[in-house]
Scaffold this motif. Structure first.
Motif, PDB file in Angstrom:
ATOM      1  N   SER A 136       3.397   3.430  -5.805  1.00 57.79           N
ATOM      2  CA  SER A 136       3.947   2.086  -6.014  1.00 57.79           C
ATOM      3  C   SER A 136       5.344   2.144  -6.617  1.00 57.79           C
ATOM      4  N   GLU A 158      -4.750  -0.003  -0.184  1.00 50.83           N
ATOM      5  CA  GLU A 158      -4.675  -0.379  -1.597  1.00 50.83           C
ATOM      6  C   GLU A 158      -3.287  -0.907  -1.948  1.00 50.83           C
ATOM      7  N   MET A 159      -2.246  -0.306  -1.373  1.00 51.41           N
ATOM      8  CA  MET A 159      -0.886  -0.815  -1.568  1.00 51.41           C
ATOM      9  C   MET A 159      -0.800  -2.257  -1.069  1.00 51.41           C
ATOM     10  N   GLU A 160      -1.448  -2.540   0.039  1.00 55.14           N
ATOM     11  CA  GLU A 160      -1.458  -3.903   0.594  1.00 55.14           C
ATOM     12  C   GLU A 160      -2.192  -4.862  -0.331  1.00 55.14           C
ATOM     13  N   ARG A 161      -3.360  -4.449  -0.817  1.00 55.88           N
ATOM     14  CA  ARG A 161      -4.176  -5.334  -1.667  1.00 55.88           C
ATOM     15  C   ARG A 161      -3.465  -5.709  -2.959  1.00 55.88           C
ATOM     16  N   CYS A 162      -2.740  -4.773  -3.539  1.00 56.61           N
ATOM     17  CA  CYS A 162      -2.112  -5.051  -4.839  1.00 56.61           C
ATOM     18  C   CYS A 162      -0.660  -5.495  -4.703  1.00 56.61           C
ATOM     19  N   GLY A 163      -0.203  -5.735  -3.486  1.00 50.37           N
ATOM     20  CA  GLY A 163       1.149  -6.239  -3.294  1.00 50.37           C
ATOM     21  C   GLY A 163       2.231  -5.222  -3.578  1.00 50.37           C
ATOM     22  N   ALA A 164       1.935  -3.927  -3.392  1.00 53.63           N
ATOM     23  CA  ALA A 164       2.895  -2.879  -3.728  1.00 53.63           C
ATOM     24  C   ALA A 164       3.856  -2.547  -2.583  1.00 53.63           C
ATOM     25  N   ASP A 192       8.849   0.894  -4.994  1.00 53.89           N
ATOM     26  CA  ASP A 192       9.630  -0.101  -5.720  1.00 53.89           C
ATOM     27  C   ASP A 192      11.067   0.365  -5.920  1.00 53.89           C
ATOM     28  N   GLY A 218      -4.448   6.873  -6.823  1.00 56.78           N
ATOM     29  CA  GLY A 218      -4.256   5.424  -6.801  1.00 56.78           C
ATOM     30  C   GLY A 218      -2.793   5.087  -6.664  1.00 56.78           C
ATOM     31  N   VAL A 219      -2.518   3.834  -6.407  1.00 56.25           N
ATOM     32  CA  VAL A 219      -1.140   3.423  -6.143  1.00 56.25           C
ATOM     33  C   VAL A 219      -0.258   3.571  -7.376  1.00 56.25           C
ATOM     34  N   HIS A 220      -0.858   3.545  -8.561  1.00 52.41           N
ATOM     35  CA  HIS A 220      -0.073   3.634  -9.794  1.00 52.41           C
ATOM     36  C   HIS A 220      -0.191   4.998 -10.462  1.00 52.41           C
TER      37      HIS A 220
END
Length: 388
Positions: free
Chosen positions: A97, A17-23, A101, A75-77
């Motif tokens: 995420s 999921e981190m990969e899919r959302c560019g995180a 960051d 989830g990532v967020h």
């Protein structure tokens, strides 16, 4: 399926999921390896807390391992609340995420000496140690109970990290002298000068700024100041030893307004839906830092509610003919302050949040937009106004 296999699957799904959302930060590929080597479940307590719409309810790993894992890997967020104080969250495992960051913003390299301020569960200190190396990270936690638990988790993970109990906001240099990087995991509105003094010239400080946003500062070559750009929209718990931040949500607004009737009411010529823009929200956070703004769906449409955590409040809601109406009350007309800041943001060309930065000196702190020397400025905290 056993718990070990279930957690392994959740770790894999989180990474995907981190990969899919560019995180995953492109400039810090080491973070993927660190997340895999030190997954967040290794640093989570056996009890988490979930908001059920009315209150925080416990999720115990021994009783409901699936629910516990759902909350931890939401989830990532999504952050996971790990401690309550007085019925409110006082510690958490931050969203994956945001952790990635902020550590990317730190520009951490092997051999750097790191001060991790606000140990919490110990996860960010562990990730920093994975990158910096053995004996290069010291982490400070004001809560003795949390510090002891984190110390045990870091040891179990085989990491050489010095975890000490103390007030990172008000303290001086950690043992061992100046550091190359300072990473704070709780929000402060003003940066303690002791943080700047603890970092070598050219070093970096990454911290959550008040209710919204995180910033990366670089210490000047002569150590006389630090400045840098906003990096993102992180929301972190505040410094437990500092001034309380205004609470968010309908209950806080209700406490501020109580049963007061509006002292001023007028129609607006702008669509309050524009306040859904997070770049505008951040500009309002800069210009009116104590204004808490949120939306609430009501029978007659969506309402925008604003308060200052004290006695001033404002409300924008549709009138009988659909025209937005502003009502406000209290010692200050906080609705007008928000609208003025909105107009200023538009006059500046609607800059995004990454176009803002912060400067810190021993005597004053201020935010700026566009250019740190010539751009518009806003004072931070109650110190002196920034010089022109």
């Amino acid at each position: 399926m056993g718990e070990h296999e279930d957690l392994a699957g959740r770790r894999t799904r989180l990474a995907a999921e981190m990969e899919r959302c560019g995180a995953w930060p492109a400039d810090s590929p080491w973070l993927r390896e660190a997340f895999a080597a030190l997954p967040r479940d290794r640093f989570a307590p056996d009890r988490l807390w979930r908001w059920d719409g009315w209150a925080y309810v416990p999720l115990d790993r021994a009783v409901d391992p699936g629910g516990w894992a759902d909350e931890l890997y939401g989830g990532v967020h999504s952050a996971a609340v790990t401690q309550l104080t007085g019925g409110l969250p006082s510690s958490s495992l931050s969203a994956p995420s945001v952790v990635a960051d902020m550590l990317d913003s730190l520009r951490l390299e092997p051999g750097h000496r790191v001060w991790d301020v606000g140990t919490g569960q110990g996860w960010t200190a562990a990730l920093a140690a994975w990158r910096a190396g053995p004996g290069r990270v010291v982490t400070t936690e004001v809560d003795e109970h949390l510090a002891a638990l984190a110390r045990a988790r870091l040891s179990d993970a085989g990491l050489d990290v010095e975890a000490v109990t103390g007030n990172g906001t008000g303290g001086g240099l950690p043992r061992g002298g100046p550091v190359d990087r300072l990473h704070a995991t709780y929000a402060v509105e003003t940066v303690p000068w002791s943080w700047v003094a603890a970092v070598r010239p050219g070093g970096r400080i990454v911290y959550p700024w008040g209710r919204l946003g995180h910033v990366a500062l670089t210490v000047a070559d002569d150590g006389s100041s630090a400045r840098g750009w906003v990096q993102g929209l992180a929301q972190f718990m505040g410094d437990r030893t500092g001034p309380a931040q205004p609470s968010t949500g309908p209950a806080a607004y209700a406490r501020v307004r109580a049963d007061a009737e509006p002292e001023a009411r007028r129609a607006l010529d702008r669509d309050p839906a524009g306040l859904e823009d997070w770049h505008l929200r951040f500009a309002l956070r800069v210009a009116v830092p104590d204004a808490v703004l949120f939306t609430e769906q009501r029978e007659d449409g969506q309402a925008v509610l604003v308060h200052d955590g004290d006695r001033s409040w404002a409300e924008i809601r549709p009138g009988a003919d659909g025209t937005p109406l502003l009502s406000q009350g209290g010692p200050r007309l906080i609705g007008d302050e928000v609208l003025t800041a909105w107009s200023q943001w538009e006059d500046l060309g609607r800059p995004d949040l990454y176009d803002y930065g912060v400067t810190v000196t021993p005597d004053a702190q201020w935010a700026w937009q566009g250019d740190p020397d010539t751009g518009p400025r806003w004072p931070i905290g109650t110190g002196p106004e920034p010089a022109d």
